[in-house]
Design an enzyme around this catalytic site. Structure first.
Site, PDB file in Angstrom:
ATOM      1  N   GLU A  67       0.806  -1.215   0.000  1.00  0.00           N
ATOM      2  CA  GLU A  67       0.000   0.000   0.000  1.00  0.00           C
ATOM      3  C   GLU A  67       0.840   1.266   0.000  1.00  0.00           C
ATOM      4  OE1 GLU A  67      -2.814   0.748   3.218  1.00  0.00           O
ATOM      5  OE2 GLU A  67      -3.668   2.411   2.081  1.00  0.00           O
ATOM      6  N   ASP A  84      -0.669  -4.787   3.257  1.00  0.00           N
ATOM      7  CA  ASP A  84      -1.202  -3.552   3.845  1.00  0.00           C
ATOM      8  C   ASP A  84      -0.659  -3.504   5.274  1.00  0.00           C
ATOM      9  OD1 ASP A  84      -2.540  -1.356   4.699  1.00  0.00           O
ATOM     10  OD2 ASP A  84      -4.514  -1.988   4.000  1.00  0.00           O
ATOM     11  N   ILE A  86      -0.953  -1.301   7.742  1.00  0.00           N
ATOM     12  CA  ILE A  86      -2.040  -1.047   8.710  1.00  0.00           C
ATOM     13  C   ILE A  86      -3.332  -0.855   7.914  1.00  0.00           C
ATOM     14  CG2 ILE A  86      -2.937   0.345  10.601  1.00  0.00           C
ATOM     15  CD1 ILE A  86      -0.187   1.324  11.243  1.00  0.00           C
ATOM     16  N   ASP A  87      -4.211  -1.815   7.998  1.00  0.00           N
ATOM     17  CA  ASP A  87      -5.544  -1.640   7.419  1.00  0.00           C
ATOM     18  C   ASP A  87      -6.425  -1.144   8.558  1.00  0.00           C
ATOM     19  OD1 ASP A  87      -7.524  -1.880   5.308  1.00  0.00           O
ATOM     20  OD2 ASP A  87      -8.399  -3.386   6.626  1.00  0.00           O
ATOM     21  N   THR A  89      -5.947   2.540   9.262  1.00  0.00           N
ATOM     22  CA  THR A  89      -5.047   3.602   9.740  1.00  0.00           C
ATOM     23  C   THR A  89      -5.820   4.688  10.490  1.00  0.00           C
ATOM     24  OG1 THR A  89      -3.539   3.182   7.920  1.00  0.00           O
ATOM     25  CG2 THR A  89      -3.335   5.318   8.984  1.00  0.00           C
ATOM     26  N   ASP A 212      -6.325  -4.276   0.753  1.00  0.00           N
ATOM     27  CA  ASP A 212      -7.287  -4.446   1.855  1.00  0.00           C
ATOM     28  C   ASP A 212      -7.855  -5.877   1.862  1.00  0.00           C
ATOM     29  OD1 ASP A 212      -7.242  -1.610   2.393  1.00  0.00           O
ATOM     30  OD2 ASP A 212      -8.702  -1.286   0.800  1.00  0.00           O
TER      31      ASP A 212
END
Ligand code: IPD
Length: 270
Positions: A67, A84, A86-87, A89, A212
């Site tokens: 990402e 990803d 941090i999905d 954030t 995601d």
């Protein structure tokens, strides 16, 4: 839970990402605006670097789609790690629970391995194609809920593309009346894992990206669930429109989306 080198490395990479996120949570971090309603923190960047370093050390020739550092393109036949860091954030930036690290390996445009770790609960969801899906090492499966009235469903509100807001809210109004409950946790990877382990019976959202979904989509499939685009097709990895669920709630959500979202708005983006 099965042993497999790709899965082992995915788990190791995800746990490195989680370690870094927890350090930033403890010591503080900076938040910046990446785009309209789209946040990024130091923790996203450092966690992604930590994850990529584990993967590059183990598989230097594999491709990466991440990402925060890689361009958004299409997949090739090559082994491709989709990350990803941090999905969720926005949740992380506001110290609101539910944010995940997501690590997937796709080969020949198909998912082979998926690992999603929800950081605040230390929940590790994982899957290996053809072998099953697990939550903290224990096999999981989707719910058996058939009747929408008993249905507990997750959704999301897009940050950047607000073009469908009116029809999306129209759908939401009807679902509020027909379902047992709707939740918006704020991390699509977690939402999909909640479908996989039977907490949610279904999930729908638009404006999602492959990072995601790349890991959690395999976790859903291996747990016996269904994931499609809004027309019931296979265009979801880059199409940005998602329906997931056990087969019954997936069918119901697809019917409702087809009834309440105009045809032109149901089309995949890419
Ligand atoms: C977001 C989360 C959220 C969804 C957004 C995504 P990010 O991911 O998955 O639940 O509603 O559309 O962008 O930006 O926090 O990695």
């Amino acid at each position: 839970m099965n042993k497999n080198r790709d899965l082992d490395i995915a788990r190791k990479a995800a746990s490195e990402g989680v370690r870094v996120i927890k350090e930033f949570k403890k010591n503080g971090f900076e938040v910046r605006q990446k785009g309209f309603h789209d946040l990024i923190t130091d923790a996203d960047i450092a966690a992604e670097e930590a994850i990529l370093s584990v993967i590059r050390n183990s598989f230097p020739n594999d491709d990466i789609l991440a990402e925060e550092s890689a361009s958004y393109g299409s997949l090739t036949e090559n082994r491709t790690w989709i990350i990803d860091p941090i999905d969720g954030t926005t949740n992380f930036a506001h110290d609101f629970p539910v944010y995940c690290t997501s690590v997937a390996l796709w080969v020949n445009k198909q998912p082979r391995v998926g690992v999603v770790v929800e950081v605040t609960r230390d929940e590790e969801f994982s899957a290996l194609a053809g072998e099953g899906a697990w939550l903290n090492g224990r096999a999981i499966s989707v719910s058996g809920t058939k009747n929408p009235r008993d249905g507990f469903v997750g959704t999301g509100f897009p940050y950047d593309d607000l073009s469908l807001v009116n029809s999306y809210l129209g759908l939401f109004k009807v679902l509020m009346k027909e379902l047992q409950g709707i939740r918006r946790p704020g991390s699509a990877a977690f939402d999909l894992c909640c479908v996989a382990c039977g907490r949610f019976d279904g999930f729908y959202e638009y404006s999602l990206h492959i990072w995601d979904l790349a890991a959690a989509s395999l976790i859903i499939k291996e747990a016996g669930g269904v994931i499609t685009d809004w027309n019931g097709g296979e265009g979801w990895p880059f199409g940005q429109r998602i329906i997931a669920g056990n087969e019954h709630l997936h069918r119901y959500l697809k019917k409702m989306i087809q009834e309440y979202i105009p045809e032109k708005d149901r089309e995949n983006v890419a």
